[in-house]
Design a protein around this motif. Sequence first.
Motif, PDB file in Angstrom:
ATOM      1  N   ILE A  21     -40.978  33.422 -35.304  1.00 22.70           N
ATOM      2  CA  ILE A  21     -41.121  34.788 -34.799  1.00 22.70           C
ATOM      3  C   ILE A  21     -39.755  35.307 -34.366  1.00 22.70           C
ATOM      4  CG2 ILE A  21     -42.162  36.246 -33.020  1.00 22.70           C
ATOM      5  CD1 ILE A  21     -44.439  34.173 -32.879  1.00 22.70           C
ATOM      6  N   LYS A  22     -39.385  36.452 -34.907  1.00 21.43           N
ATOM      7  CA  LYS A  22     -38.119  37.077 -34.513  1.00 21.43           C
ATOM      8  C   LYS A  22     -38.455  38.225 -33.575  1.00 21.43           C
ATOM      9  CE  LYS A  22     -33.830  38.911 -36.192  1.00 21.43           C
ATOM     10  NZ  LYS A  22     -33.452  40.242 -36.523  1.00 21.43           N
ATOM     11  N   ALA A  23     -37.885  38.165 -32.373  1.00 17.55           N
ATOM     12  CA  ALA A  23     -38.145  39.213 -31.381  1.00 17.55           C
ATOM     13  C   ALA A  23     -36.913  39.419 -30.518  1.00 17.55           C
ATOM     14  CB  ALA A  23     -39.330  38.828 -30.502  1.00 17.55           C
ATOM     15  N   ASN A  24     -36.753  40.645 -30.058  1.00 19.15           N
ATOM     16  CA  ASN A  24     -35.712  40.954 -29.080  1.00 19.15           C
ATOM     17  C   ASN A  24     -36.270  40.598 -27.706  1.00 19.15           C
ATOM     18  OD1 ASN A  24     -34.043  42.100 -31.064  1.00 19.15           O
ATOM     19  ND2 ASN A  24     -35.169  44.028 -30.914  1.00 19.15           N
ATOM     20  N   VAL A  25     -35.534  39.791 -26.958  1.00 15.77           N
ATOM     21  CA  VAL A  25     -35.999  39.343 -25.643  1.00 15.77           C
ATOM     22  C   VAL A  25     -35.038  39.851 -24.577  1.00 15.77           C
ATOM     23  CG1 VAL A  25     -36.549  37.342 -24.207  1.00 15.77           C
ATOM     24  CG2 VAL A  25     -36.993  37.259 -26.677  1.00 15.77           C
ATOM     25  N   LYS A  26     -35.601  40.509 -23.564  1.00 15.41           N
ATOM     26  CA  LYS A  26     -34.794  41.000 -22.449  1.00 15.41           C
ATOM     27  C   LYS A  26     -35.578  40.795 -21.157  1.00 15.41           C
ATOM     28  CE  LYS A  26     -31.500  43.240 -20.327  1.00 15.41           C
ATOM     29  NZ  LYS A  26     -30.336  42.532 -19.906  1.00 15.41           N
ATOM     30  N   TYR A  38     -34.201  30.760 -23.831  1.00 16.37           N
ATOM     31  CA  TYR A  38     -35.322  29.845 -23.990  1.00 16.37           C
ATOM     32  C   TYR A  38     -36.477  30.519 -24.735  1.00 16.37           C
ATOM     33  CZ  TYR A  38     -39.317  26.914 -22.872  1.00 16.37           C
ATOM     34  OH  TYR A  38     -40.456  26.152 -22.964  1.00 16.37           O
ATOM     35  N   ILE A  39     -36.841  31.722 -24.305  1.00 15.93           N
ATOM     36  CA  ILE A  39     -37.951  32.436 -24.953  1.00 15.93           C
ATOM     37  C   ILE A  39     -37.610  32.738 -26.403  1.00 15.93           C
ATOM     38  CG2 ILE A  39     -39.281  34.581 -24.966  1.00 15.93           C
ATOM     39  CD1 ILE A  39     -38.984  34.560 -21.856  1.00 15.93           C
ATOM     40  N   ALA A  40     -36.405  33.242 -26.648  1.00 17.56           N
ATOM     41  CA  ALA A  40     -35.985  33.555 -28.023  1.00 17.56           C
ATOM     42  C   ALA A  40     -35.997  32.303 -28.892  1.00 17.56           C
ATOM     43  CB  ALA A  40     -34.605  34.195 -28.019  1.00 17.56           C
ATOM     44  N   ALA A  41     -35.517  31.182 -28.355  1.00 19.53           N
ATOM     45  CA  ALA A  41     -35.487  29.933 -29.124  1.00 19.53           C
ATOM     46  C   ALA A  41     -36.896  29.442 -29.435  1.00 19.53           C
ATOM     47  CB  ALA A  41     -34.726  28.857 -28.353  1.00 19.53           C
ATOM     48  N   MET A  42     -37.799  29.540 -28.475  1.00 22.98           N
ATOM     49  CA  MET A  42     -39.179  29.094 -28.708  1.00 22.98           C
ATOM     50  C   MET A  42     -39.874  29.989 -29.736  1.00 22.98           C
ATOM     51  SD  MET A  42     -39.383  26.345 -27.090  1.00 22.98           S
ATOM     52  CE  MET A  42     -41.081  25.939 -27.274  1.00 22.98           C
ATOM     53  N   LEU A  43     -39.625  31.284 -29.671  1.00 25.54           N
ATOM     54  CA  LEU A  43     -40.209  32.197 -30.650  1.00 25.54           C
ATOM     55  C   LEU A  43     -39.641  31.910 -32.041  1.00 25.54           C
ATOM     56  CD1 LEU A  43     -40.178  35.539 -28.634  1.00 25.54           C
ATOM     57  CD2 LEU A  43     -42.166  34.121 -29.166  1.00 25.54           C
TER      58      LEU A  43
END
Length: 189
Positions: free
Chosen positions: A144-149, A134-139
């Motif tokens: 915004i490209k980010a690694n989410v963990k 969800y966070i990666a998709a919203m970014l």
Amino acid sequence: MKRIDKGQFEYIKNKKMQRAIVCAVCFLLVLAVFLTGYISTGSRENILTVMAILGVLPAAKFAATLCMMLPYHSQTREEYDTVAELAGEAILYVDMLLSTEKKILPTDFVAIRGGTVCGLATAPKYDTAFAQDYIAAMLKKNGIKANVKIFTDRGKFLKRVKELAAFEVDEKQSVRDERTAALMLTLVL
């Protein structure tokens, strides 16, 4: 009451108190309008009763959001100080109630630095895969490209936060991190 913004220490505690006060005031106003009409006319069949009934709608909205927040609690000062010390220059948020269409995701801490979003969730039954996606998709949706963990283990999270604090970031990446942080706050209840 001191205003505490999203992502700051004791946000949940403060927001619950604010919602409870507003909810109580709204319901008291509804009761006052109804009683004024009843006392002045001797009957509940008057225009003030209709106004009181319509006044219940906003009061119920505040009550619903208060009920959604009741099960969640703010972090302790000791927990916050420990993580804040390790985070160093990383952007650190606490008491994040991420709101999605399907569920509320109570995330204890979120650290952002160097294009990485790292979170800690200690709630039982926390769906880390759903939260990360969800966070990666919203970014991504906002460019915004980010690694989410998201971690459920406190030790692993603290180790990762320490690593994030050691990252060297240039001015361009720092601006991207600020943009990521601002977007993260829009996801909070």
